[in-house]
Design an enzyme around this catalytic site. Structure first.
Site, PDB file in Angstrom:
ATOM      1  N   SER A   1       0.838  -1.201   0.000  1.00 54.37           N
ATOM      2  CA  SER A   1       0.000   0.000   0.000  1.00 54.37           C
ATOM      3  C   SER A   1       0.871   1.248   0.000  1.00 54.37           C
ATOM      4  CB  SER A   1      -0.884   0.009   1.257  1.00 54.37           C
ATOM      5  OG  SER A   1      -1.504   1.268   1.432  1.00 54.37           O
TER       6      SER A   1
ATOM      7  N   TYR B   1      -2.346  -0.261  10.034  1.00 59.30           N
ATOM      8  CA  TYR B   1      -2.537  -0.825   8.691  1.00 59.30           C
ATOM      9  C   TYR B   1      -1.251  -0.712   7.886  1.00 59.30           C
ATOM     10  CZ  TYR B   1      -3.975  -1.037   3.786  1.00 59.30           C
ATOM     11  OH  TYR B   1      -4.056  -1.343   2.446  1.00 59.30           O
TER      12      TYR B   1
END
Length: 335
Positions: free
Chosen positions: A127, A152
Site C-alpha cells: 500500500s 494498517y
C-alpha cells in the site's frame, strides 16, 4: 496456468479475477466474505465470477492455517496473488486485532503455502500507506519506509519484510505492489469517493478532513489490474548490483522487488469533490474537519520502475474514472 487469487470477492480481487478469467487462466479464488462492509456487494461480485467455468471459489479465511495448508496441498499453483487483507487506515484504530489476524497471520500462511509447494511467483498487495511520515515526493520504492503512521501501514510494511525473508531463505520470487488510492466500479463503500457519492445524492453532509488540504494519487481500478497482469510473468531476479553497504529498499540480492502502481498525478481533494459534484449534478454539503489520526497529507507515486519493467503507466483521468464509477453506482443502487 492455475492462479490463486486471495480476496477474490474484494474490490481489486474481483476485477483482477474477472480479467484473468476472460484471458483463459484457471483461477481459484478464496475470500472470507467478512462484514467489514456490505457482504451483498461481495456476493454480487462473486456471482459474476461464478459464471465462468474456469473459476473455483472457496470461502476461506487466510488466518485458518489448516485450511490454507489443505488448499495448497490439494492444488498446484504456478502463481499466487495475495490481495486479501484487512483494509482501511481508520478502522485500524478501532479494531487492531483484525489487522494482525489477516495481514500478518494470514500472510504467513500464504508464504508457507508458497514455500511448501514451490510457487514460481508470489505477487502481493502492499500500500502507498507504507510511506507514512515520508514527505519527499514523488514516493519512490528506493526510499526507506520506516515510519508508518497507522497499524494498517505497519502491517503492509511487515508483509514486505516477511516476503523478503522468504525470498532470501527459500528463493521464492516475490513482488510487492504498493497501490495508490484505488477507485472505480464495484469499489469499497468505506472509501471516500464511494461514501461521498452516497451522501451527496442523499443530501447528507460529507466529512472533509484537514480542511480539504489533501492530495491523493487516485488510480483507476483498470489501471491497477493492467499493472498486475503485466507483472505476472515477470518474476523478479536477484539484483546483481545490489550493494550491502548502500542497500536499495526496492530490490535485493534475493528474488524480490517492490513496485508502485499509481496514476503519477496527485489531485487536490477539493478538485476531486468538485469533479464528483459535476458528474452527479449536485452540490456537496461539506463539513470541514482537522486531519484524522493515521492519515497523511499527500500521496504521489513514482512509477519509473514499473515503466521500465513492463512498459506501462496508468493513464485514466480522474474525470473519466469517476464517470465510470458514477455510472455503475447509479445502475447498481437503482436495480
Amino acid at each position: 496456468m492455475t492462479i490463486l487469487v486471495t480476496g477474490a470477492a474484494g474490490f481489486v480481487g474481483f476485477h483482477l479475477t474477472n480479467r484473468l478469467l476472460k484471458e483463459g487462466f484457471n483461477v481459484i479464488g478464496i475470500d472470507n466474505i467478512n462484514d467489514y462492509y456490505d457482504t451483498k456487494l461481495k456476493q454480487d461480485r462473486l456471482a459474476i465470477l461464478e459464471d465462468y467455468s474456469n473459476f473455483t471459489f472457496y470461502e476461506t479465511d487466510l488466518a485458518d492455517r489448516y485450511k490454507i495448508e489443505n488448499l495448497f496441498q490439494n492444488n498446484k499453483f504456478e502463481v499466487v496473488i495475495n490481495l486479501a487483507a484487512q483494509a482501511g487506515v481508520r478502522y485500524s484504530l478501532e479494531n487492531p486485532n483484525a489487522y494482525i489476524d489477516s495481514n500478518l497471520v494470514g500472510f504467513t500462511n500464504i508464504l508457507e503455502g508458497c514455500r511448501n509447494s514451490k510457487v514460481k511467483h508470489l505477487l502481493y498487495a502492499s500500500s502507498s500507506s507504507v510511506y507514512g511520515a515520508n514527505v519527499k515526493m514523488p514516493f519512490s520504492v528506493h526510499d526507506n519506509v520506516d515510519h508508518p503512521v497507522s497499524l494498517y501501514a505497519a502491517t503492509k510494511k511487515a508483509n514486505e519484510l516477511m516476503a523478503h525473508t522468504y525470498s532470501h531463505l527459500y528463493g521464492i520470487p516475490t513482488t510487492g505492489l504498493r497501490f495508490f488510492t484505488v477507485y472505480g466500479p464495484w469499489g469499497r463503500p468505506d472509501m471516500a469517493y464511494f461514501s461521498f457519492t452516497q451522501k451527496i445524492l442523499n443530501e447528507e453532509p460529507i466529512k472533509v478532513f484537514n480542511h480539504g488540504k489533501m492530495k491523493r494519487d487516485f488510480t483507476f481500478i483498470d489501471d491497477i489490474v493492467e499493472g498486475i497482469v503485466r507483472l505476472i510473468d515477470k518474476a523478479p531476479q536477484p539484483n546483481k548490483d545490489w550493494d550491502r553497504k548502500n542497500p536499495d529498499p526496492g530490490t535485493s540480492y534475493a528474488p524480490y522487488q517492490i513496485f508502485n502502481i499509481g496514476n503519477n498525478k496527485p489531485v487536490e481533494l477539493m478538485e476531486f469533490i468538485n469533479t464528483l459534484e459535476e458528474l452527479l449534478g449536485k452540490k456537496a454539503n461539506m463539513e470541514f474537519l482537522p486531519m484524522q489520526a493515521g492519515d497523511v497529507e499527500a500521496t504521489y507515486a513514482d512509477i519509473e520502475d514499473l515503466q521500465m519493467k513492463v512498459g506501462y503507466a496508468p493513464s485514466t483521468t480522474l474525470k473519466d474514472g469517476l464517470a465510470e464509477f458514477v455510472k455503475w453506482y447509479r445502475t447498481y443502487y437503482t436495480n
